[in-house]
Design an enzyme around this catalytic site. Structure first.
Site, PDB file in Angstrom:
ATOM      1  N   SER A  41       0.828  -1.002  -0.015  1.00 46.52           N
ATOM      2  CA  SER A  41      -0.081  -0.043  -0.037  1.00 46.52           C
ATOM      3  C   SER A  41       0.857   1.093  -0.075  1.00 46.52           C
ATOM      4  O   SER A  41       1.924   1.191   0.685  1.00 46.52           O
ATOM      5  CB  SER A  41      -0.753   0.143   1.231  1.00 46.52           C
ATOM      6  OG  SER A  41      -1.563   1.205   1.454  1.00 46.52           O
ATOM      7  N   TYR A  87      -2.404  -0.301   9.829  1.00 44.89           N
ATOM      8  CA  TYR A  87      -2.458  -0.940   8.806  1.00 44.89           C
ATOM      9  C   TYR A  87      -0.987  -0.718   8.162  1.00 44.89           C
ATOM     10  O   TYR A  87      -0.540  -1.607   7.544  1.00 44.89           O
ATOM     11  CB  TYR A  87      -3.488  -0.363   7.880  1.00 44.89           C
ATOM     12  CG  TYR A  87      -3.618  -1.028   6.443  1.00 44.89           C
ATOM     13  CD1 TYR A  87      -3.997  -2.285   6.289  1.00 44.89           C
ATOM     14  CD2 TYR A  87      -3.117  -0.186   5.376  1.00 44.89           C
ATOM     15  CE1 TYR A  87      -4.275  -2.806   4.943  1.00 44.89           C
ATOM     16  CE2 TYR A  87      -3.208  -0.759   4.196  1.00 44.89           C
ATOM     17  CZ  TYR A  87      -3.708  -2.021   3.934  1.00 44.89           C
ATOM     18  OH  TYR A  87      -3.746  -2.542   2.720  1.00 44.89           O
TER      19      TYR A  87
END
Length: 232
Positions: A137, A150
């Site tokens: 990500s 995250y």
């Protein structure tokens, strides 16, 4: 990426989003797929079992489930691609407010599960000179408020995947697919319209190009990869 020698891939989180899109594309190209997800009904609806598809309902935090994936690979006798796609978004909170249990849960899903599964499957990847992929990500390299849990798991996954590749002489890629129109992305932006984000299927040709090419191990942004079939 068309195959004739029955190459085998394990893709975690295959019931929706990028996992389903990539699995479907590889099946269409002649690959055999082993995939999993926590919701059995959704998984079997997305990718019904068949001669070239094995679906296993379960959680990557569960060691018995990882053993079942490894057993499925053993039945095929080879593994050419392992994609760590399953993820837990975790709490969208400032890090100062994140509980130990929530942080631990995210790390178990996004980092410890992938490590344990890779350890089980490494002999097959090494034997086939296969490829290890972690879906990353942009949060792994940027610093977005409330994304810290995250993000920390993803930057750790990047390092894990690339180190495993270096240690074992296999190709290893950490791939940032970019924003996508998925349930996870919607959960990160509750109540917002995310219809302007591209569908996961649009990312797949970029991933296929990476897998079919000769790029060295490393971290890549899907948007910067020429999609397979496109003119260079």
């Amino acid at each position: 990426m068309d195959r004739t020698d029955n190459e085998v891939a394990v893709i975690t989180g295959g019931s929706a989003g990028l996992g389903q899109a990539l699995a479907t594309a590889l099946i269409d190209r002649g690959w055999t797929i082993v995939t999993d997800a926590r919701d059995p009904d959704r998984l079997h609806s997305a990718l019904p079992n068949g001669s070239r598809v094995t679906t296993l309902a379960g959680d990557v935090r569960d060691q018995d489930h990882l053993d079942a994936i490894a057993a499925a690979v053993a039945r095929h006798g080879r593994l050419d691609l392992l994609v760590h796609n399953a993820s837990d978004l975790g709490p969208m909170l400032p890090l100062a407010e994140v509980t130990h249990s929530d942080f631990s849960r995210v790390l178990e899903t996004n980092l410890l599960g992938p490590l344990a599964l890779t350890q089980r499957l490494l002999p097959y990847l090494i034997a086939s000179r296969g490829t290890l992929v972690g879906i990353s990500s942009d949060a792994a390299v940027e610093h977005y408020p409330t994304w810290g849990t995250y993000a920390a798991s993803k930057v750790a996954l990047d390092h894990l995947v690339l180190t495993l590749g270096e240690e074992n002489g296999i190709r290893a890629y950490a791939v940032d697919p970019g924003d996508m129109r998925t349930a996870m992305h919607q959960a990160a932006f509750p109540g917002e319209d995310i219809s302007d984000r591209p569908l996961p299927e649009s990312v797949v040709p970029h991933l296929l190009a990476l897998l079919a090419g000769a790029e060295p191990s490393g971290r890549y942004r899907a948007a910067e990869l020429t999609p397979i079939g496109a003119a260079r």
